[in-house]
Scaffold this active site. Sequence first.
Site, PDB file in Angstrom:
ATOM      1  N   LYS A 214       0.807  -1.219   0.000  1.00 29.47           N
ATOM      2  CA  LYS A 214       0.000   0.000   0.000  1.00 29.47           C
ATOM      3  C   LYS A 214       0.846   1.279   0.000  1.00 29.47           C
ATOM      4  O   LYS A 214       2.054   1.263   0.199  1.00 29.47           O
ATOM      5  CB  LYS A 214      -0.980  -0.029   1.177  1.00 29.47           C
ATOM      6  N   ARG A 248      -3.408  -9.984   5.550  1.00 33.45           N
ATOM      7  CA  ARG A 248      -3.895 -10.153   4.167  1.00 33.45           C
ATOM      8  C   ARG A 248      -2.802  -9.668   3.228  1.00 33.45           C
ATOM      9  O   ARG A 248      -2.429  -8.501   3.255  1.00 33.45           O
ATOM     10  CB  ARG A 248      -5.181  -9.344   3.975  1.00 33.45           C
TER      11      ARG A 248
END
Length: 272
Positions: A214, A248
């Site tokens: 991210k 995740r």
Amino acid sequence: MAKAASYALPTRRAHVMGILNVTPDSFSDGGRFSAADVALEHAKSMIAEGADLLDVGAESTRPGSTPVELDEEWARLAPILEPVIDLGIPVSIDTYKAEIARRAGSAGAALVNDVWGLQKDPAMADTVAELGLPVVMMHNRDEADAGIDILADIDRFFEISMSLADRAGIPRDKQILDPGFGFGKTIDQNFIILNRLETLKKHGLPILAGASRKRMIGAVLGVETDERLFGSMAVHITAIQNGASIIRVHDVRPHADCVRMLEATRLERNPA
């Protein structure tokens, strides 16, 4: 057809959730796994690398992404969902639409992962309850606001999500919280959440952390999306040490190895 695997929440080491995006516009791997045969091979690879469960999604939730209609989302999922479920590992359906969750649950999905914490689709909580599945309730915002107390905002959001789940009849032992790294947060707010993740344990539920590749990582390291593996590992190791039960990830093998080493350290022995 193989019997669909159920999902039991972690009781010992953290679980590794492998990401399988069957979307053309995911921020990290958009289009790479949209073909059913390629997606299935990638799912097999993640299982071989040590994934505890797979999270299958057909709509990108990256900032600025275009919403996908229900029929299009299902058209992307239908060719791949049951073949992946037949591999014998628990499969999570990444959707905020109740009807998609219903169809996926009927096909054998073992978990629902809702990036709007049961608050986007009014039918989602009841649908999850009827399916009898665990649910990940993620914190989300329409846009970031540097002026708010992000931890207080997350707490308020989770209280609403847990109330919706409770009223629908979803047992507390099937509720999971996700603070939503990168969703409606500034870069600094993401690191505040990571550093104080343990404070979310006051809600008494397992925590999922998903920061794989991210922007918070790219901002610190100055690298593009496909060069964020090591930064992702650092964030997820920190998250586990601060209370996360599930991570995740896109890159399963390196994270699975980290989880095993963390468990050996915690036990002060080889857990094998």
